[in-house]
Design a protein around this motif. Structure first.
Motif, PDB file in Angstrom:
ATOM      1  N   ILE A  17     139.412 -15.055 -30.169  1.00  0.00           N
ATOM      2  CA  ILE A  17     139.330 -16.331 -29.452  1.00  0.00           C
ATOM      3  C   ILE A  17     138.677 -16.073 -28.099  1.00  0.00           C
ATOM      4  CG2 ILE A  17     140.645 -18.165 -28.333  1.00  0.00           C
ATOM      5  CD1 ILE A  17     142.765 -17.824 -30.488  1.00  0.00           C
ATOM      6  N   LYS A  18     137.707 -16.922 -27.760  1.00  0.00           N
ATOM      7  CA  LYS A  18     137.073 -16.877 -26.449  1.00  0.00           C
ATOM      8  C   LYS A  18     137.173 -18.267 -25.837  1.00  0.00           C
ATOM      9  CE  LYS A  18     133.502 -13.434 -27.467  1.00  0.00           C
ATOM     10  NZ  LYS A  18     132.037 -13.208 -27.482  1.00  0.00           N
ATOM     11  N   GLU A  19     137.386 -18.309 -24.528  1.00  0.00           N
ATOM     12  CA  GLU A  19     137.428 -19.578 -23.812  1.00  0.00           C
ATOM     13  C   GLU A  19     136.329 -19.583 -22.763  1.00  0.00           C
ATOM     14  OE1 GLU A  19     141.358 -20.604 -22.427  1.00  0.00           O
ATOM     15  OE2 GLU A  19     142.260 -19.759 -24.237  1.00  0.00           O
ATOM     16  N   PHE A  20     135.600 -20.702 -22.713  1.00  0.00           N
ATOM     17  CA  PHE A  20     134.469 -20.852 -21.805  1.00  0.00           C
ATOM     18  C   PHE A  20     134.667 -22.083 -20.941  1.00  0.00           C
ATOM     19  CE2 PHE A  20     132.975 -18.718 -25.567  1.00  0.00           C
ATOM     20  CZ  PHE A  20     132.124 -17.739 -25.102  1.00  0.00           C
ATOM     21  N   GLU A  21     133.961 -22.098 -19.819  1.00  0.00           N
ATOM     22  CA  GLU A  21     133.934 -23.271 -18.947  1.00  0.00           C
ATOM     23  C   GLU A  21     132.473 -23.579 -18.639  1.00  0.00           C
ATOM     24  OE1 GLU A  21     136.998 -23.820 -15.778  1.00  0.00           O
ATOM     25  OE2 GLU A  21     135.209 -23.715 -14.511  1.00  0.00           O
ATOM     26  N   PHE A  22     132.043 -24.801 -18.964  1.00  0.00           N
ATOM     27  CA  PHE A  22     130.667 -25.229 -18.731  1.00  0.00           C
ATOM     28  C   PHE A  22     130.687 -26.436 -17.798  1.00  0.00           C
ATOM     29  CE2 PHE A  22     127.959 -23.604 -22.458  1.00  0.00           C
ATOM     30  CZ  PHE A  22     128.742 -22.474 -22.611  1.00  0.00           C
ATOM     31  N   ASP A  23     129.859 -26.396 -16.762  1.00  0.00           N
ATOM     32  CA  ASP A  23     129.724 -27.517 -15.831  1.00  0.00           C
ATOM     33  C   ASP A  23     128.406 -28.238 -16.076  1.00  0.00           C
ATOM     34  OD1 ASP A  23     132.119 -26.918 -14.545  1.00  0.00           O
ATOM     35  OD2 ASP A  23     131.154 -25.586 -13.110  1.00  0.00           O
ATOM     36  N   TYR A  24     128.460 -29.556 -16.040  1.00  0.00           N
ATOM     37  CA  TYR A  24     127.275 -30.396 -16.232  1.00  0.00           C
ATOM     38  C   TYR A  24     127.154 -31.383 -15.087  1.00  0.00           C
ATOM     39  CZ  TYR A  24     126.028 -28.925 -20.917  1.00  0.00           C
ATOM     40  OH  TYR A  24     125.578 -28.196 -21.985  1.00  0.00           O
ATOM     41  N   ASP A  25     125.929 -31.545 -14.583  1.00  0.00           N
ATOM     42  CA  ASP A  25     125.614 -32.621 -13.653  1.00  0.00           C
ATOM     43  C   ASP A  25     125.204 -33.811 -14.506  1.00  0.00           C
ATOM     44  OD1 ASP A  25     126.029 -31.263 -11.221  1.00  0.00           O
ATOM     45  OD2 ASP A  25     124.047 -30.338 -11.341  1.00  0.00           O
ATOM     46  N   VAL A  26     125.955 -34.899 -14.390  1.00  0.00           N
ATOM     47  CA  VAL A  26     125.720 -36.068 -15.239  1.00  0.00           C
ATOM     48  C   VAL A  26     125.254 -37.234 -14.380  1.00  0.00           C
ATOM     49  CG1 VAL A  26     126.710 -37.591 -16.971  1.00  0.00           C
ATOM     50  CG2 VAL A  26     127.544 -35.249 -16.776  1.00  0.00           C
ATOM     51  N   GLN A  27     124.123 -37.781 -14.744  1.00  0.00           N
ATOM     52  CA  GLN A  27     123.573 -38.936 -14.038  1.00  0.00           C
ATOM     53  C   GLN A  27     123.895 -40.193 -14.847  1.00  0.00           C
ATOM     54  OE1 GLN A  27     121.919 -39.009 -11.005  1.00  0.00           O
ATOM     55  NE2 GLN A  27     122.200 -41.195 -11.239  1.00  0.00           N
TER      56      GLN A  27
END
Length: 137
Positions: free
Chosen positions: A101-111
Motif C-alpha cells: 500500500i502506498k499513500e500519495f498527496e497531490f495538489d491541484y490549482d483549480v480555476q
C-alpha cells in the motif's frame, strides 16, 4: 580482466535498479494524474454517480455519499463551473511494503468561473490500483 568485468556488471546493475525505481515513481505520478483527470472530467460533466468508481472503499467512512455530493454541488453553485485543473505537486506520503500500500498527496490549482482554489487529493494505491481516499477543498 575478470575484476574489471565484475565491476562493470555491478555498476550496470546499480544504474539499472535506480532507473527502475525512478520509472516506477514516475508511473505512480502519471497514474495519479490520470485518475484525478477522470475525476475532474466526470465532475465537470456532472456525472456524480460515475465519481464513485474513483473513490476508495473507505472514502465514505468519514462522510456519507449524500454529504459528499452535496458539497460538490454547493461548491459548484458558489464557485461556478470548473474551467481547468492544473497539477501543482505530488508526493509519496507513506508506504507499507508488507501490505503493498502506498499513500500519495497531490495538489491541484483549480480555476472556477468565479474564483480559484487549491484542492488536495489523498490517493491510495493498493497493489496496482489507485483510488481517491480523501479530498480537501
Amino acid at each position: 580482466m575478470r575484476n574489471l568485468f565484475v565491476i562493470i556488471c555491478t555498476v550496470l546493475l546499480f544504474v539499472s535498479c535506480k532507473e527502475t525505481k525512478n520509472s516506477r515513481a514516475l508511473g505512480d505520478e502519471n497514474a495519479g494524474k490520470t485518475l484525478i483527470g477522470w475525476y475532474y472530467y466526470n465532475l465537470g460533466e456532472k456525472k456524480y454517480d460515475d465519481l464513485k468508481q474513483y473513490l476508495d472503499e473507505d472514502f465514505f467512512k468519514t462522510t456519507t455519499e449524500a454529504e459528499f455530493f452535496g458539497k460538490l454541488k454547493e461548491r459548484e453553485a458558489t464557485l461556478g463551473h470548473i474551467i481547468k485543473a492544473v497539477f501543482k505537486e505530488g508526493d509519496l506520503m507513506e508506504e507499507n511494503k508488507k501490505e503493498k500500500i502506498k499513500e500519495f498527496e497531490f495538489d491541484y490549482d483549480v480555476q472556477y468561473e468565479k474564483s480559484a482554489a487549491v484542492e488536495t487529493f489523498h490517493l491510495i494505491k493498493r497493489g496496482d490500483e489507485f483510488k481517491i481516499a480523501k479530498i480537501d477543498f
